[in-house]
Design an enzyme around this catalytic site. Structure first.
Site, PDB file in Angstrom:
ATOM      1  CD  GLU A  13      -1.725   2.387   0.964  1.00  0.00           C
ATOM      2  OE1 GLU A  13      -2.329   3.099   0.161  1.00  0.00           O
ATOM      3  OE2 GLU A  13      -0.794   2.808   1.655  1.00  0.00           O
ATOM      4  CB  CYS A  60      -4.432   2.869   5.468  1.00  0.00           C
ATOM      5  SG  CYS A  60      -3.976   1.421   4.501  1.00  0.00           S
ATOM      6  CB  CYS A  63      -4.693  -1.373   7.806  1.00  0.00           C
ATOM      7  SG  CYS A  63      -3.341  -0.458   7.090  1.00  0.00           S
ATOM      8  CG  HIS A  67      -5.244   5.006  10.714  1.00  0.00           C
ATOM      9  ND1 HIS A  67      -4.162   5.440  11.435  1.00  0.00           N
ATOM     10  CD2 HIS A  67      -4.746   4.294   9.684  1.00  0.00           C
ATOM     11  CE1 HIS A  67      -3.051   5.028  10.844  1.00  0.00           C
ATOM     12  NE2 HIS A  67      -3.381   4.322   9.778  1.00  0.00           N
ATOM     13  NE  ARG A 480       0.082  -3.323   5.804  1.00  0.00           N
ATOM     14  CZ  ARG A 480      -1.145  -3.842   5.662  1.00  0.00           C
ATOM     15  NH1 ARG A 480      -2.021  -3.752   6.637  1.00  0.00           N
ATOM     16  NH2 ARG A 480      -1.508  -4.453   4.554  1.00  0.00           N
ATOM     17  CB  SER A 503       4.321   1.776   7.457  1.00  0.00           C
ATOM     18  OG  SER A 503       3.701   0.524   7.217  1.00  0.00           O
ATOM     19  CB  CYS A 547       0.697  -0.013   5.303  1.00  0.00           C
ATOM     20  SG  CYS A 547      -0.919   0.584   4.860  1.00  0.00           S
ATOM     21  CB  CYS A 550      -0.335   3.685   7.368  1.00  0.00           C
ATOM     22  SG  CYS A 550      -1.936   2.909   7.403  1.00  0.00           S
TER      23      CYS A 550
END
Lengths: 568, 378
Positions: A13, A60, A63, A67, A480, A503, A547, A550
């Site tokens: 991502e 994101c 995922c 958030h 992640r 990330s 990701c 993110c």
């Protein structure tokens, strides 16, 4: 020495660029750069904190829950809302199903093609493939005829001459080690997993209205009504439907994903010797088993340093800092500073080359990611960290699963600290959660049966019920890794908002002390057979499940101290 | 050269898709497109005859939510077949090739298929810092968008970010983010498929429409296909009867909430939001946000992050509250409450055009002409 650039890093991502020096067939140094920036936290300023979950959720779409969860927890922490038990259970189910589905997609659709050669599958013997498949699992789709059908489908695809997403990849690269039959089996499961992920994520449609971007989160609870006697609520019918989806998820994980993972890993055991990374592991913990301020967690929080599994430190949020020495931001007090997120201070300041460019200036600033540090040290976050902390903390089922995987591959625990270890840990976590979801669903059903239908703490819904000024933190374990949101609220509006994202921890650049971030450190020593086809670099980078959307964010420029920060 | 028709039928068979199942799928597509059932046969014939058109999918300031939505395409075997009738030559989240090889694939498609490929854009396009807020392979997003969309036969801006700027363009728009229409002025045959993310059923329907009729569908003043965005959420909402009867959710989890009463008082933007969610629903028809007890946030509307928020504040000034109201009355009053710019250009004109039975506009000549000006949030 060859300078290798991989940009775009695909099957992730977001927008990630890797630059590496390759010397004597190995990576001698590496730089990880995020090349996209949006500024979500700036956009949040002045808005209703109850809306923040929807904004941050869009950080994101892969995922797609994480958030939102971190945001509602942060705002609840700030305003003192206490979600009832059913909200906790609904959230646990949403979080776990996200994790299970996401990990399987990562294995088959994002990571597999680094290990599986699709072209080689064309020359496989379907009968031998059937024997192989039946030797590792009793999954019913395993006949010679079935594999012949899959192979025929791939052959027809290739014969048309339009290879689409499979064109111009590293097929035939000597780093691919699987026999043709294993490749064919993996291709079949790549396609099956594509159908499977679409089905099992209907959990999210039931609990959140839709996926991606579920829409049932509320500060103080959840918007999904529960009532055994109403058709517009979660009821016995939807419980049964979810029970079926969980069974479908567990069945595929147990009988396809884990056997495939072990089969593929057995051909790539040398990858237990590459990609070790920084060797420090950070976990915030997840899945509250009770309600209230400091509930017991199904997956424990903790910190492991220098690969020492004999000691798990208590996680202390005050030890988190962020640095910008090599990031396209500046600090007022100098870029050598390390600031706690509560004192976050960021001004975007792009000093990189004007696009189009060939090389980044890696001696200076080179990424839109900051460098988060815990007690001054880079930390790896994610499934490997979670499984290591749970393992070292004595989590019975995790110990059992880790032991089983290590035993099957005939390797010791040290194999976990590697590219392959990340792949294995992700599988173990998927199995663990696929088994666990039924318990939360049963608790929910029990509550429903007792007519405990509460889903929301209405007492703190209206901003008038909040203190004039308050601050809060929300912690979450995303697929992640460790995710934190910090919010400051003044007069019912967001005064400051900040996220530190998995990330960012993993993909961040060097810090002021020139310590590499986890991706960078993990890449050092990775073999590269052909610098023009660096499939090995992808293996290690993908093992973290990047990701990047993110990871990139900016905080408010005001220096406002957040008061007490507590977990969950 | 193989006969593509034979190829297709043998492929169907190989995949265990019977002709009957395939025809069934085409019938579903026909109804998604609001066409007579008999058109299903035409769709089937056209898909079987068509060579795989090339699709190039670009991601800029995005969250990959639309790509994920794409992976949720329903009706497995038949939808799979339809997706296989396209050649997805570039899509960073899915493609096997990386780095230099990925860039080569993009260049190959753009050069060798010039004027023949379809571009899909996900995410907004930043203009600040000379484009350094989004670079791929060292190239600025805006540079790539101009080249790729400029050479495409048609461009689909998928999701609200590509269609209208979306989240990155929400106030104060820190990176100077633009929609495709604004970033690539004059782009040919642009279709917006907004929503956050776009529902894959509408993407599939758009592609089938294109393959079947060899032209793009008629769109509204926001370039949205009428088949998916022609009616308000409120018009098709399963809770509409409760609205008309004056039965509202007052608190989360209360009796009305559990019974499925109208979410108007909890902030629902359904009366001013135009999309087919209540009909098509999500994830294979499993559910949709209002079905799950949460208000609509109007995510397919331009600038919804600024103009539909605060999301839990109810639309103001609806007359005859609690009694029978029709959608046009509600729409007019509600939009006035939500934002003047929005009202002036958007929903009202569309609603009126719809009501008066005027033909919808086809592809506008001037891109972005009727897109409302960016405004601060209320």
């Amino acid at each position: 020495m060859t300078h290798v650039v991989v940009d775009p890093v695909t099957r992730i991502e977001g927008h990630l660029r890797i630059e590496a020096e390759v010397d004597g067939g190995k990576v001698s140094d590496a730089w990880s750069s995020a090349t996209m920036f949006r500024g979500v936290e700036l956009i949040l300023k002045g808005r209703d904190p109850r809306d923040a979950w929807a904004f941050t959720q869009r950080i994101c779409g892969v995922c797609t829950t994480v958030h939102a969860i971190a945001s509602i927890r942060a705002v609840e922490n700030a305003v003192g809302a206490a979600p009832p038990p059913n909200a906790r259970l609904l959230r646990n189910l949403i979080i776990a199903s996200q994790c299970v589905q996401d990990h399987v997609i990562h294995f088959y659709h994002l990571h597999a093609l680094d290990w599986v050669d699709i072209v080689s599958a064309l020359s496989a013997d379907p009968a031998k493939t059937s024997v192989l498949a039946q030797s590792i699992s009793d999954w019913p789709l395993s006949s010679a005829k079935y594999f012949a059908g899959v192979q025929g489908r791939v052959k027809a695809f290739v014969a048309r001459g339009q290879l689409g997403p499979f064109a111009n990849a590293y097929w035939g690269h000597p780093a691919y080690k699987l026999p043709a039959e294993a490749n064919l089996m993996a291709v079949a499961h790549y396609l099956e997993a594509l159908d499977w992920q679409r089905e099992v994520i209907k959990m999210h449609a039931i609990l959140g209205g839709k996926n991606p971007h579920l829409q049932s989160f509320l500060v103080g609870g959840m918007a999904t009504p529960i009532d055994p006697d109403r058709q517009a609520s979660l009821n016995a019918g939807t419980i049964a439907q979810m029970r079926g989806l969980i069974a479908k998820a567990r069945d595929f994980v147990t009988r396809v994903y884990i056997p495939d993972l072990l089969a593929v890993a057995s051909f790539y055991k040398d990858w237990a010797g590459y990609g070790a990374g920084v060797g420090n592991y950070l976990v915030y913990g997840e899945y509250p088993e009770k309600d209230g301020a400091s509930p017991p967690l199904f997956l424990p929080a903790g910190v492991i340093r220098k690969r020492d599994l004999s000691k798990v430190e208590t996680f202390d949020p005050s030890k988190i800092t962020e640095q910008v020495k090599h990031s396209w931001y500046e600090y007022g007090g100098g870029d050598d500073k390390a600031l706690h997120p509560s004192k976050g201070e960021t001004k975007p300041r792009y000093t990189g080359p004007k696009p189009p460019y060939e090389r980044l200036e890696t001696a200076g600033k080179y990424s839109w990611l900051k460098s988060p540090r815990y007690d001054g040290e880079p930390m790896e976050v994610g499934p490997l960290s979670r499984m290591l902390v749970a393992y070292a903390s004595g989590h019975p089922r995790v110990k059992e699963l880790v032991g089983a995987v290590l035993g099957k591959l005939s390797v010791g625990p040290e194999a976990l600290f590697s590219t392959l270890g990340r792949v294995g840990a992700r599988g173990i976590e998927t199995q663990l959660l696929a088994e666990k979801m039924d318990d939360w669903l049963s608790e929910l059903a029990d509550n429903m049966g007792r007519r405990d239908l509460r889903i929301h703490d209405n007492s703190k819904w209206e901003p008038a019920s909040w203190p004039a000024e308050c601050t809060g933190a929300g912690f979450h374990e995303a697929p992640r890794g460790a995710l934190g949101h910090w919010v400051e609220i003044r007069d019912g509006r967001i005064a400051n908002y900040q996220c530190i994202v998995p990330s960012t921890w993993n993909a961040g650049p060097r810090d002021a002390a020139a310590k590499r971030g986890p991706y960078e450190e993990a890449l050092v020593g990775t073999p590269v057979h052909d610098p023009t086809k660096p499939v090995e670099i992808l293996r290690t980078v993908h093992s973290f499940d990047p990701c990047i959307a993110c990871g990139v964010h900016v905080v408010d420029t005001q220096k406002r101290e957040l008061a007490r920060v507590r977990a969950l | 050269m193989k006969d593509p028709n034979n190829w297709f039928l043998s492929e169907l068979e190989r995949r265990g898709v019977s002709r009957r199942e395939f025809m069934g799928f085409c019938g579903v597509m026909a109804s998604a497109l609001a066409l007579p059932k008999s058109v299903g046969a035409k769709i089937a014939a056209e898909i079987a005859r068509t060579e795989k058109p090339v699709l190039v999918w670009l991601e800029f300031q995005d969250c990959a939510g639309n790509s994920e939505s794409f992976l949720r395409a329903e009706r497995p075997s038949a939808a799979d077949v339809v997706l296989d009738t396209l050649s997805l030559d570039y899509h960073e989240t899915i493609m096997a090739a990386a780095g230099k090889q990925a860039e080569e694939n993009l260049q190959k498609a753009v050069k060798e298929r010039a004027g023949k490929y379809i571009a899909v854009v996900e995410g907004s396009i930043p203009t600040g810092e000379n484009g350094a807020y989004c670079c791929i392979g060292g190239r600025a997003a805006i540079d790539m968008a101009r080249e790729v969309c400029g050479g495409a036969m048609a461009t689909i801006a998928i999701g609200t970010c590509a269609a209208y700027g979306g989240l990155p363009a929400a106030s104060p728009n820190p990176t100077g983010a633009l929609s495709v229409a604004d970033a690539v002025p004059g782009v040919k045959n642009l279709i917006n498929l907004p929503a956050c993310p776009a529902n894959v059923e509408n993407l599939t329907a758009l592609i089938v429409y294109f393959l079947t009729f060899k032209k793009l569908p008629p769109v509204d003043s926001y370039r949205r296909p009428l088949f998916a965005y022609g009616k308000s959420i409120h018009d098709n909402c399963e809770r509409r009867a409760h609205y008309d009867a004056g039965q509202y959710v007052e608190n989360w989890g209360d009796e009305g909430h559990r019974t499925g009463y109208c979410l108007y008082k909890m902030g629902c933007k359904g009366p001013v939001a135009y999309q087919n969610c209540p009909v098509v629903r999500w994830n294979g028809g499993t559910n949709w946000p209002i079905g799950c007890g949460h208000p609509c946030i109007g995510c397919a509307s331009p600038d919804f992050w600024d103009k539909m928020s605060p999301f839990y504040q109810h639309l103001s000034g609806i007359p005859g509250f609690g009694v029978q109201s029709n959608i046009d009355t509600v729409g007019v009053w509600a939009t006035v409450g939500v934002g003047a710019a929005f009202a002036a250009h958007g929903v009202i004109s569309l609603a009126k055009r719809w009501k008066e039975g005027q033909p919808a506009r086809h592809l506008p000549e001037e891109p972005g002409k009727e897109v409302p000006e960016k405004g601060g949030r209320p």
